[in-house]
Design a protein around this motif. Structure first.
Motif, mmCIF file in Angstrom:
data_model
loop_
_atom_site.group_PDB
_atom_site.id
_atom_site.type_symbol
_atom_site.label_atom_id
_atom_site.label_comp_id
_atom_site.label_asym_id
_atom_site.label_seq_id
_atom_site.Cartn_x
_atom_site.Cartn_y
_atom_site.Cartn_z
ATOM 1 N N UNK A 48 0.843 -1.181 0.000
ATOM 2 C CA UNK A 48 0.000 0.000 0.000
ATOM 3 C C UNK A 48 0.887 1.243 0.000
ATOM 4 N N UNK A 49 0.419 2.281 -0.663
ATOM 5 C CA UNK A 49 1.059 3.606 -0.563
ATOM 6 C C UNK A 49 -0.001 4.609 -0.138
ATOM 7 N N UNK A 50 0.302 5.341 0.936
ATOM 8 C CA UNK A 50 -0.674 6.263 1.517
ATOM 9 C C UNK A 50 0.063 7.409 2.206
ATOM 10 N N UNK A 51 -0.690 8.325 2.758
ATOM 11 C CA UNK A 51 -0.073 9.487 3.403
ATOM 12 C C UNK A 51 0.108 9.265 4.900
ATOM 13 N N UNK A 52 1.063 9.985 5.463
ATOM 14 C CA UNK A 52 1.296 9.991 6.910
ATOM 15 C C UNK A 52 1.774 11.381 7.294
ATOM 16 N N UNK A 53 1.600 11.722 8.553
ATOM 17 C CA UNK A 53 1.880 13.090 8.991
ATOM 18 C C UNK A 53 2.901 13.136 10.115
ATOM 19 N N UNK A 54 3.657 14.218 10.119
ATOM 20 C CA UNK A 54 4.564 14.542 11.214
ATOM 21 C C UNK A 54 4.104 15.844 11.858
ATOM 22 N N UNK A 55 4.167 15.893 13.181
ATOM 23 C CA UNK A 55 3.873 17.113 13.923
ATOM 24 C C UNK A 55 5.147 17.584 14.617
ATOM 25 N N UNK A 56 5.362 18.889 14.638
ATOM 26 C CA UNK A 56 6.525 19.490 15.279
ATOM 27 C C UNK A 56 6.032 20.555 16.250
ATOM 28 N N UNK A 57 6.476 20.470 17.468
ATOM 29 C CA UNK A 57 6.097 21.442 18.503
ATOM 30 C C UNK A 57 7.335 22.255 18.875
ATOM 31 N N UNK A 58 7.174 23.582 18.884
ATOM 32 C CA UNK A 58 8.286 24.473 19.241
ATOM 33 C C UNK A 58 8.041 25.077 20.619
ATOM 34 N N UNK A 59 9.085 25.061 21.443
ATOM 35 C CA UNK A 59 9.032 25.675 22.764
ATOM 36 C C UNK A 59 10.397 26.289 23.057
ATOM 37 N N UNK A 60 10.410 27.606 23.257
ATOM 38 C CA UNK A 60 11.658 28.323 23.563
ATOM 39 C C UNK A 60 12.761 28.046 22.545
ATOM 40 N N UNK A 61 12.385 27.962 21.283
ATOM 41 C CA UNK A 61 13.360 27.740 20.216
ATOM 42 C C UNK A 61 13.760 26.293 20.007
ATOM 43 N N UNK A 62 13.270 25.386 20.853
ATOM 44 C CA UNK A 62 13.563 23.959 20.700
ATOM 45 C C UNK A 62 12.401 23.261 20.007
#
Length: 238
Positions: free
Chosen positions: A36-50
């Motif tokens: 199968x080929x499908x989509x997936x997601x990444x989430x990025x959280x920023x806190x104090x530049x990190x």
């Protein structure tokens, strides 16, 4: 020399909430005896530049440069046992701390620096962790206490309303037939693999939130809690 999975096609980095970024990419994997080929997601959280990467998706060089302009990657977080192929790339590139739940199938060469547990240390502030406790494969959800509550999920909660540009033509009819495309859905492959019991969802219904950013599908804003409660009722009669 370590071999990493190559970057696959993906979309732009989007700031979906202040200091919370989201990108949709591609995955190929075998399910139920076929590729199968499908989509997936990444989430990025920023806190104090990190920056904390959750549900890692390897970016191309141009997008990595954009990521570097957002801040310094300090954490890579694994919240779903069925994801993780790109964790080694980010951990090694940024010498980041690797967070995972006990019992997860970790990619070769990785060492868990911090264990994710309910009530335990979190990779950034104003965050709590929900653990599915009845499942065969470890899975959890990070609740970010911003914007009325943002749930960052992997496979358990999904919002695949429709196929997107990262699916191939062969996969779409199969997933349509199996009813994968549903607003505020539960992950069907995850349900099959992990066999969660109703009591996990009884606990989940007690968590307050407004939005959901999942490992698959579009961001679900404002009405996420109500919509997932409807879905849970359909699956588990709760």
């Amino acid at each position: 020399m370590k071999q990493y999975k190559e970057a696959m096609p993906h979309g732009p980095l989007q700031e979906v909430f202040k200091d919370v970024f989201f990108v949709t990419g591609t995955m190929k994997n075998e399910f139920f005896g076929s590729m199968w080929q499908f989509s997936r997601n990444m989430t990025i959280v920023r806190e104090n530049g990190n920056l904390t990467i959750i549900n890692s998706v390897r970016l191309n060089d141009a997008a990595l440069s954009e990521l570097d302009r957002l801040g310094k990657v300090t954490n890579v977080v694994r919240i779903g046992d069925m994801h993780g192929v790109d964790d080694p790339f980010y951990v090694d590139r940024y010498q980041a701390k690797f967070w995972a739940m006990p019992g997860m199938r970790i990619q070769e060469g990785l060492t868990v620096d911090k264990e994710l547990r309910e009530g335990g240390e979190m990779p950034f502030g104003n965050c709590t962790f929900f653990e599915f406790k009845t499942v065969a494969r470890p899975e959890g959800i990070l609740r970010l206490d911003r914007e009325g509550g943002i749930m960052i999920a992997c496979d358990s909660l999904q919002n695949w309303v429709e196929p997107d540009q990262f699916f191939d033509e062969e996969t779409v009819p199969t997933m349509e037939k199996m009813n994968f495309f549903k607003k505020a859905g539960l992950g069907l492959a995850w349900l099959h693999e992990s066999q969660p019991k109703p009591e996990d969802f009884e606990r989940l219904k007690k968590v307050s939130f407004k939005h959901a950013l999942c490992g698959h599908g579009y961001p679900l804003k404002h009405e996420a809690q109500e919509e997932y409660h409807k879905t849970i009722a359909q699956f588990f009669n709760l």
